[in-house]
Design an enzyme around this catalytic site. Structure first.
Site, PDB file in Angstrom:
ATOM      1  N   LYS A 468       0.670  -1.082  -0.036  1.00  0.00           N
ATOM      2  CA  LYS A 468       0.140  -0.136  -0.094  1.00  0.00           C
ATOM      3  C   LYS A 468       0.712   1.090   0.199  1.00  0.00           C
ATOM      4  CE  LYS A 468      -3.813   2.272  -0.293  1.00  0.00           C
ATOM      5  NZ  LYS A 468      -4.359   2.278  -1.571  1.00  0.00           N
TER       6      LYS A 468
HETATM    7  C1  BG6 Z   1       1.786   2.244  -4.358  1.00  0.00           C
HETATM    8  C2  BG6 Z   1       0.348   1.903  -3.984  1.00  0.00           C
HETATM    9  O1  BG6 Z   1       2.671   1.503  -3.211  1.00  0.00           O
HETATM   10  O2  BG6 Z   1       2.245   3.548  -4.127  1.00  0.00           O
HETATM   11  C3  BG6 Z   1      -0.056   2.767  -5.115  1.00  0.00           C
HETATM   12  O3  BG6 Z   1       0.307   0.545  -4.302  1.00  0.00           O
HETATM   13  C4  BG6 Z   1      -0.038   4.153  -5.012  1.00  0.00           C
HETATM   14  O4  BG6 Z   1      -1.516   2.569  -5.029  1.00  0.00           O
HETATM   15  C5  BG6 Z   1       1.498   4.527  -4.744  1.00  0.00           C
HETATM   16  O5  BG6 Z   1      -0.565   4.929  -5.888  1.00  0.00           O
HETATM   17  C6  BG6 Z   1       1.758   5.987  -4.323  1.00  0.00           C
HETATM   18  O6  BG6 Z   1       1.343   5.879  -3.028  1.00  0.00           O
HETATM   19  P1  BG6 Z   1       0.922   7.221  -2.255  1.00  0.00           P
HETATM   20  O7  BG6 Z   1       0.633   6.689  -1.015  1.00  0.00           O
HETATM   21  O8  BG6 Z   1       2.280   7.999  -2.122  1.00  0.00           O
HETATM   22  O9  BG6 Z   1       0.057   8.100  -2.837  1.00  0.00           O
END
Ligand code: BG6
Length: 473
Positions: A468
């Site tokens: 995530k």
């Molecule tokens: C990845 C997630 O690890 O990070 C994606 O699986 C996400 O869904 C991306 O868009 C960026 O994450 P964040 O929390 O910086 O928006």
């Protein structure tokens, strides 16, 4: 532990138990990604707030020069260079408590987080566009010559879509950067330049390090979902999306929430600049402000209807798509970012090779890929590119590409007028006003990936090889 941390390179978070001292846990980290909580004699250390919120109503972060000892006898003790220090605890945002209740409910009913988070979007978009109090110091944005937006993954694609709004509507020059590239570049910014950092988790290491790489600048704003997350500690201003925790690894509700927050920033610039090119540039005639100042009165109703339409029509089309291994997603202008996000969703949850590309770029190489083994998903909303897009789709059909057209009745009737429809599969979703189509078309590409993954019997919420938030490089 200090000796051990001295030998370690890169980012890490460690919780250790030592034989002969089984009554205590020790924790240390290089990135302050660890949070500590305490409740009714329970002491918890974890890398995310939601877990802590199950046991505690307050939290504190473990800083990179700190060692924390959790023991039954002494509770939580924090040491810096061997000296005990006092730690300030903050209240955990109620959003987390709600989330853990929500989690258990869904787990009990065996409902996928992804589809339930998709269904939350109509209210979330309505709330952020029309209701949410949006207090940011706009003067720092107004005095900047340009805006640079830095992000990763879906947050980067949301930023690409928003650039169209910034440039076309508020007439502000915008660069959009991938965090992992930006952080190592010798960036040359002027003191007044504005930088926006978009991250739902607020913990993505590349985006945080990108922010650190320019922390001499004053004008930094982060748009995040997780209160108390690390990025909010470093940026000068923060806007919270407050859409509750997102449990599915693939971003859905946080993606459209980012779009809505960025649209509010564009609107704020317009309101303050007393200059607004809404509609003129992109040839669509409607006034932004609905009744009582709403940006879009019944956007909730429109997105609800899009979800109803997709729930009926997408399962059939996704069965057809799930038999193919290669997809191209194509779009133009605002639709280009939607195409990129659609391709990312299909990769993330259905494990199909998918590429997002600007329609105009097709002839410059990628068209060579098109044959009867390739699905082409086309984002074709009612905008000034209708005829151009229809011509391009016929060029793809001429090469036997299997074209799935996401569009609305207005474009469909133009299609009928203009050409025979054989060889095209249509998703004719309820129409939406002008430049707001990324909200509804994003929901469609999310649901397309979800149902294709279900056909391929893939567990959608915990896709392989992904996390995530990426807190280590
Ligand atoms: C990845 C997630 O690890 O990070 C994606 O699986 C996400 O869904 C991306 O868009 C960026 O994450 P964040 O929390 O910086 O928006």
């Amino acid at each position: 532990m200090r000796k051990t941390s001295g030998m370690l390179k890169g980012n890490y978070s460690i919780v250790a138990l030592f034989s002969g001292d089984e009554e205590s846990l020790y924790a240390f980290t290089s990135t302050s990604a660890l949070v500590i909580g305490k409740g009714n004699g329970t002491y918890v250390v974890a890398s995310d707030m939601t877990t802590i919120s199950t046991y505690s109503s307050t939290y504190t972060r473990v800083d990179s020069n700190e060692v924390v000892k959790l023991s039954v006898n002494h509770g939580i003790q924090s040491f810096v260079d061997g000296v005990i220090i006092q730690k300030k605890y903050s209240i955990i945002d109620s959003m987390y408590k709600k989330s853990s209740f929500y989690t258990n409910k869904l787990l009990k009913n065996n409902v996928d987080f992804m589809i339930s988070e998709i269904f939350e979007q109509p209210s979330i978009i309505d709330n952020i566009l029309n209701k949410k109090k949006f207090d940011i110091n706009i003067s720092s944005i107004l005095k900047s010559n340009s805006i640079t937006i830095v992000a990763c993954g879906s947050s980067y694609f949301a930023s690409l879509i928003a650039r169209e709004w910034f440039e076309n509507i508020s007439r502000v020059r915008v660069n959009v950067e991938i965090s992992s590239e930006f952080r190592y570049r010798k960036n040359n910014f002027n003191r007044d330049d504005m930088l926006l950092f978009i991250s739902q988790s607020g913990e993505t290491v590349d985006t945080i390090e990108a922010l650190n790489s320019i922390n001499f600048l004053d004008n930094t704003l982060s748009i995040v979902n997780v209160r108390g997350s690390k990025i909010t500690c470093y940026s000068k201003q923060s806007v919270y999306m407050d859409v509750g925790s997102e449990f599915s690894v693939a971003a859905t509700k946080t993606f459209t929430a980012q779009l809505a927050c960025l649209y509010r920033v564009v609107k704020l610039i317009c309101d303050n600049k007393k200059q607004c090119d809404i509609g003129q540039n992109i040839g669509l005639s409607h006034k932004v402000s609905g009744m009582n100042g709403n940006i879009y009165d019944n956007i909730k109703g429109v997105i609800d209807n899009v979800i109803k339409y997709c729930t009926v029509h997408i399962p059939v089309i996704s069965k057809f798509i799930s038999q193919y291994d290669h997809l191209l997603y194509i779009g133009r202008g605002l639709g280009y970012g939607v195409a990129l996000e659609g391709a990312l969703k299909m990769k993330e949850v259905a494990y199909l090779h998918s590429e997002g590309i600007a329609i105009g770029e097709l002839k410059h190489g990628t068209l060579a890929l098109v044959d009867d083994k390739v699905i082409v998903v086309a984002i074709v909303p009612s905008d000034e590119f209708i005829h151009k897009n229809i011509i391009n789709l016929h060029e793809i059909k001429a090469r036997c590409g299997k074209v799935v057209v996401i569009t609305d009745m207005c474009v469909y009737s133009k299609f009928q007028e203009f050409s025979n429809l054989d060889g095209f599969t249509f998703l004719k979703i309820p129409s939406i006003k002008g430049e707001f189509f990324p909200f509804s078309y994003s929901v469609v590409v999310q649901m397309l990936a979800y149902y294709v993954a279900k056909h391929r019997k893939i567990e959608v919420d915990r896709p392989r090889n992904l996390a995530k938030s990426i807190t280590v490089e």
